[in-house]
Design a protein around this motif. Structure first.
Motif, PDB file in Angstrom:
ATOM      1  N   ALA A 148       0.814  -1.214   0.000  1.00 32.83           N
ATOM      2  CA  ALA A 148       0.000   0.000   0.000  1.00 32.83           C
ATOM      3  C   ALA A 148       0.850   1.269   0.000  1.00 32.83           C
ATOM      4  N   GLY A 149       2.176   1.120   0.015  1.00 31.50           N
ATOM      5  CA  GLY A 149       3.056   2.280   0.022  1.00 31.50           C
ATOM      6  C   GLY A 149       2.984   3.071   1.318  1.00 31.50           C
ATOM      7  N   GLU A 150       2.827   2.377   2.454  1.00 30.12           N
ATOM      8  CA  GLU A 150       2.663   3.051   3.741  1.00 30.12           C
ATOM      9  C   GLU A 150       3.758   2.647   4.724  1.00 30.12           C
ATOM     10  N   VAL A 151       4.968   2.425   4.224  1.00 28.31           N
ATOM     11  CA  VAL A 151       6.065   2.005   5.093  1.00 28.31           C
ATOM     12  C   VAL A 151       6.404   3.098   6.104  1.00 28.31           C
ATOM     13  N   SER A 152       6.395   4.350   5.657  1.00 30.07           N
ATOM     14  CA  SER A 152       6.707   5.454   6.576  1.00 30.07           C
ATOM     15  C   SER A 152       5.668   5.550   7.690  1.00 30.07           C
ATOM     16  N   ALA A 153       4.392   5.342   7.350  1.00 28.38           N
ATOM     17  CA  ALA A 153       3.339   5.367   8.366  1.00 28.38           C
ATOM     18  C   ALA A 153       3.539   4.243   9.371  1.00 28.38           C
ATOM     19  N   LEU A 154       3.985   3.074   8.897  1.00 25.35           N
ATOM     20  CA  LEU A 154       4.248   1.952   9.789  1.00 25.35           C
ATOM     21  C   LEU A 154       5.369   2.299  10.768  1.00 25.35           C
ATOM     22  N   ALA A 155       6.434   2.919  10.256  1.00 21.68           N
ATOM     23  CA  ALA A 155       7.564   3.280  11.107  1.00 21.68           C
ATOM     24  C   ALA A 155       7.159   4.308  12.162  1.00 21.68           C
ATOM     25  N   VAL A 156       6.375   5.304  11.746  1.00 20.55           N
ATOM     26  CA  VAL A 156       5.920   6.334  12.688  1.00 20.55           C
ATOM     27  C   VAL A 156       5.022   5.728  13.758  1.00 20.55           C
ATOM     28  N   SER A 157       4.121   4.828  13.361  1.00 23.09           N
ATOM     29  CA  SER A 157       3.218   4.191  14.321  1.00 23.09           C
ATOM     30  C   SER A 157       3.994   3.340  15.320  1.00 23.09           C
ATOM     31  N   ALA A 158       5.000   2.610  14.829  1.00 22.82           N
ATOM     32  CA  ALA A 158       5.807   1.776  15.720  1.00 22.82           C
ATOM     33  C   ALA A 158       6.588   2.638  16.706  1.00 22.82           C
ATOM     34  N   ALA A 159       7.188   3.712  16.216  1.00 22.11           N
ATOM     35  CA  ALA A 159       7.942   4.607  17.092  1.00 22.11           C
ATOM     36  C   ALA A 159       7.023   5.263  18.113  1.00 22.11           C
ATOM     37  N   GLY A 160       5.812   5.632  17.675  1.00 26.21           N
ATOM     38  CA  GLY A 160       4.851   6.237  18.594  1.00 26.21           C
ATOM     39  C   GLY A 160       4.421   5.275  19.682  1.00 26.21           C
ATOM     40  N   GLY A 161       4.169   4.015  19.321  1.00 23.19           N
ATOM     41  CA  GLY A 161       3.789   3.014  20.315  1.00 23.19           C
ATOM     42  C   GLY A 161       4.880   2.791  21.343  1.00 23.19           C
ATOM     43  N   PHE A 162       6.137   2.754  20.881  1.00 18.63           N
ATOM     44  CA  PHE A 162       7.263   2.561  21.798  1.00 18.63           C
ATOM     45  C   PHE A 162       7.420   3.756  22.737  1.00 18.63           C
ATOM     46  N   ALA A 163       7.286   4.959  22.176  1.00 20.28           N
ATOM     47  CA  ALA A 163       7.422   6.167  22.993  1.00 20.28           C
ATOM     48  C   ALA A 163       6.325   6.258  24.049  1.00 20.28           C
ATOM     49  N   VAL A 164       5.096   5.936  23.666  1.00 22.16           N
ATOM     50  CA  VAL A 164       3.979   5.987  24.623  1.00 22.16           C
ATOM     51  C   VAL A 164       4.157   4.929  25.710  1.00 22.16           C
ATOM     52  N   ALA A 165       4.701   3.760  25.340  1.00 21.65           N
ATOM     53  CA  ALA A 165       4.954   2.714  26.345  1.00 21.65           C
ATOM     54  C   ALA A 165       5.967   3.197  27.374  1.00 21.65           C
ATOM     55  N   LEU A 166       7.034   3.856  26.906  1.00 24.57           N
ATOM     56  CA  LEU A 166       8.030   4.401  27.829  1.00 24.57           C
ATOM     57  C   LEU A 166       7.408   5.480  28.711  1.00 24.57           C
ATOM     58  N   GLY A 167       6.581   6.337  28.091  1.00 25.80           N
ATOM     59  CA  GLY A 167       5.922   7.389  28.858  1.00 25.80           C
ATOM     60  C   GLY A 167       4.976   6.836  29.900  1.00 25.80           C
ATOM     61  N   THR A 168       4.216   5.810  29.533  1.00 22.80           N
ATOM     62  CA  THR A 168       3.288   5.183  30.476  1.00 22.80           C
ATOM     63  C   THR A 168       4.038   4.565  31.643  1.00 22.80           C
ATOM     64  N   GLY A 169       5.138   3.882  31.321  1.00 21.14           N
ATOM     65  CA  GLY A 169       5.943   3.280  32.382  1.00 21.14           C
ATOM     66  C   GLY A 169       6.525   4.330  33.318  1.00 21.14           C
ATOM     67  N   TRP A 170       6.966   5.446  32.771  1.00 19.49           N
ATOM     68  CA  TRP A 170       7.533   6.514  33.604  1.00 19.49           C
ATOM     69  C   TRP A 170       6.476   7.114  34.514  1.00 19.49           C
ATOM     70  N   LEU A 171       5.286   7.362  33.981  1.00 13.81           N
ATOM     71  CA  LEU A 171       4.205   7.918  34.799  1.00 13.81           C
ATOM     72  C   LEU A 171       3.832   6.984  35.941  1.00 13.81           C
ATOM     73  N   LEU A 172       3.788   5.679  35.642  1.00 15.45           N
ATOM     74  CA  LEU A 172       3.463   4.710  36.682  1.00 15.45           C
ATOM     75  C   LEU A 172       4.552   4.662  37.752  1.00 15.45           C
ATOM     76  N   SER A 173       5.821   4.725  37.304  1.00 20.19           N
ATOM     77  CA  SER A 173       6.925   4.657  38.260  1.00 20.19           C
ATOM     78  C   SER A 173       6.938   5.859  39.183  1.00 20.19           C
ATOM     79  N   ARG A 174       6.433   6.990  38.709  1.00 23.86           N
ATOM     80  CA  ARG A 174       6.379   8.201  39.530  1.00 23.86           C
ATOM     81  C   ARG A 174       5.087   8.314  40.330  1.00 23.86           C
ATOM     82  N   GLY A 175       4.206   7.346  40.162  1.00 26.55           N
ATOM     83  CA  GLY A 175       2.936   7.397  40.878  1.00 26.55           C
ATOM     84  C   GLY A 175       1.986   8.441  40.328  1.00 26.55           C
ATOM     85  N   LEU A 176       2.220   8.884  39.077  1.00 26.53           N
ATOM     86  CA  LEU A 176       1.388   9.930  38.479  1.00 26.53           C
ATOM     87  C   LEU A 176       0.217   9.363  37.694  1.00 26.53           C
TER      88      LEU A 176
END
Length: 289
Positions: A148-176
């Motif tokens: 479908a010619g959407e390789v860049s969208a796949l890369a952005v989505s994967a990077a976004g999922g990883f970043a949000v996972a790190l952010g979620t983990g950080w918020l939980l570790s801080r009790g926020l």
């Protein structure tokens, strides 16, 4: 690419959760965390290497195989990715409630024996397992994205999922952030199973097109009047769920069989498990109290 975002987020978050449990267990022992940090990082690096080796192997096979062999390889990866997603969901359902307690016991036993290699092994297994599952899923989804010619969208989505996972983990570790663990895994597991079903539909469709499986009936229904998968929105729904507006009977039967197997496995795995995952996430400060 919502499916890519959700899978990468869930898989990455599980790895972050395990690392958080390990770190919290080490902090319970005075002076242990500073000494064990290098082993923890060593395990993380080992898990990343395992995932990278798998990614390299897939890309190598992609470049070396041709024709029918390449089709068989790509289709088999779709089935493997779907199987691993389902296995992860069932494993967390069966072991999520006791995961923290079992890992703390492993860490405590390792410290008592004066060896920190089990800590590195646990971290490597957590990162390696989640990383390899993500690599297999991204490869399977990438096949459709390339068409479908959407390789860049796949890369952005994967990077976004990883970043949000790190952010979620950080918020939980801080009790926020206070999240019901039961609801988190219930909702995310449902989404992952829907995505896995989509992979099954995609793989089965490939086998029907190649003549490996009979279509039985070329078209069971036509819902293009309601939702056409060739439209932008229909394409998004199709990519996330495997929806087809004119599926063959074989695709429908395999999809129904997939959900039947998931239901049966869920019932079997829940026997003697109790109430499933822990009721809520706790921060490291809570865990160490």
């Amino acid at each position: 690419m919502l499916n890519v975002f959700l899978v990468v987020w869930r898989e990455s978050f599980e790895a972050v959760l395990v690392l958080g449990i390990l770190a919290a267990a080490l902090r319970k022992q005075p002076g242990s965390f500073a000494r064990a940090r290098s082993f923890l990082l060593m395990g993380v690096a080992g898990g990343v290497v395992l995932a990278c080796l798998l990614a390299g192997g897939l890309l190598f096979a992609q470049s070396e195989l041709q024709g029918a062999m390449l089709e068989w390889f790509q289709t088999s990866i779709l089935f493997v990715a779907a199987t691993l997603i389902v296995h992860t969901c069932l494993w967390m359902r069966a072991h999520g409630r006791n995961l923290k307690r079992n890992m703390e016991r492993s860490v405590s036993g390792a410290l008592d024996r004066g060896s920190l290699w089990p800590v590195a092994s646990l971290a490597a297994l957590a990162i390696g397992r989640e990383g390899m599952e993500t690599v297999l899923f991204l490869y399977g989804t990438g096949l459709e994205a390339m068409e479908a010619g959407e390789v860049s969208a796949l890369a952005v989505s994967a990077a976004g999922g990883f970043a949000v996972a790190l952010g979620t983990g950080w918020l939980l570790s801080r009790g926020l952030l206070i999240v019901s663990r039961a609801w988190f895994f219930r909702i995310s597991t449902s989404c992952l199973l829907i995505i896995a079903g989509g992979l099954i539909v995609q793989a089965t469709g490939r086998l029907v097109q190649e003549g490996v499986l009979p279509a039985l009936q070329p078209q069971v229904w036509d819902t293009s009047w309601l939702l056409d998968e060739s439209t932008t929105f229909g394409g998004l729904v199709s990519m996330f769920t495997g929806y087809q507006n004119a599926p063959s009977l074989m695709v429908v039967l395999c999809y129904v069989a997939f959900w039947g197997c998931c239901l049966g496995a869920s019932i079997w795995s829940s026997r003697g498990v109790g109430n499933g995952p822990m009721e809520s996430f706790s921060s490291p400060s809570e865990s160490s109290s």
